[in-house]
Motif scaffolding. Sequence first.
Motif, PDB file in Angstrom:
ATOM      1  N   SER A  27      42.073  36.249  40.393  1.00  0.00           N
ATOM      2  CA  SER A  27      42.028  37.705  40.349  1.00  0.00           C
ATOM      3  C   SER A  27      40.611  38.208  40.575  1.00  0.00           C
ATOM      4  O   SER A  27      40.373  39.122  41.368  1.00  0.00           O
ATOM      5  N   HIS A  28      39.655  37.589  39.910  1.00  0.00           N
ATOM      6  CA  HIS A  28      38.254  37.991  40.065  1.00  0.00           C
ATOM      7  C   HIS A  28      37.764  37.727  41.479  1.00  0.00           C
ATOM      8  O   HIS A  28      37.110  38.574  42.093  1.00  0.00           O
ATOM      9  N   ARG A  31      39.399  40.368  43.726  1.00  0.00           N
ATOM     10  CA  ARG A  31      39.041  41.753  43.426  1.00  0.00           C
ATOM     11  C   ARG A  31      37.601  42.082  43.817  1.00  0.00           C
ATOM     12  O   ARG A  31      37.319  43.170  44.333  1.00  0.00           O
ATOM     13  N   THR A  35      36.757  45.170  46.251  1.00  0.00           N
ATOM     14  CA  THR A  35      36.039  46.353  45.741  1.00  0.00           C
ATOM     15  C   THR A  35      34.865  46.689  46.658  1.00  0.00           C
ATOM     16  O   THR A  35      34.629  47.861  46.970  1.00  0.00           O
TER      17      THR A  35
END
Length: 156
Positions: A27-28, A31, A35
């Motif tokens: 997820s990190h 993301r 972003t």
Amino acid sequence: MEKRSQKTKLLNANFRAFQSNLLSLISHELRTPLTGILNALQLIEEGRKSECEEAYAMIKRNAVRLNDALSTLLDLASIESGTYHPRFREVDLVSLVRGRLDLYEKKLLASKLKMSCEAKTDSPPEAPVLADSKKLLRAFDICMGLVIPKAKPGKL
């Protein structure tokens, strides 16, 4: 029997913790570049021409990062499912690493780092190994991406 049951429960708990940590990491890793891409697109949308070139570079850098993360995930999934088939070929490892280091020269200089690839003098000029060169290069890029930002100035 009870001992086996406890061992199974412990293994299951460890596996669930591993899955949770892996999902968090994935997820990190997805993301963060996403972003960056969205922020850069907002700058372009707002029409700040002076920041457009920087935004474009940010989009490209983060899109590459995102693609690399997804490629790694797909490789892991294919390994897990037993469908992974590396493309083994004879590769000159020294030339491969030296060529890749050339691509990192600017990043290394900007971070005040120096890195070289040296082969033993008694080894042949080429160091052939049987490997998947694309996967080796990806592994090298991942390592460099982790090492460069955290390294102290000097020689690696």
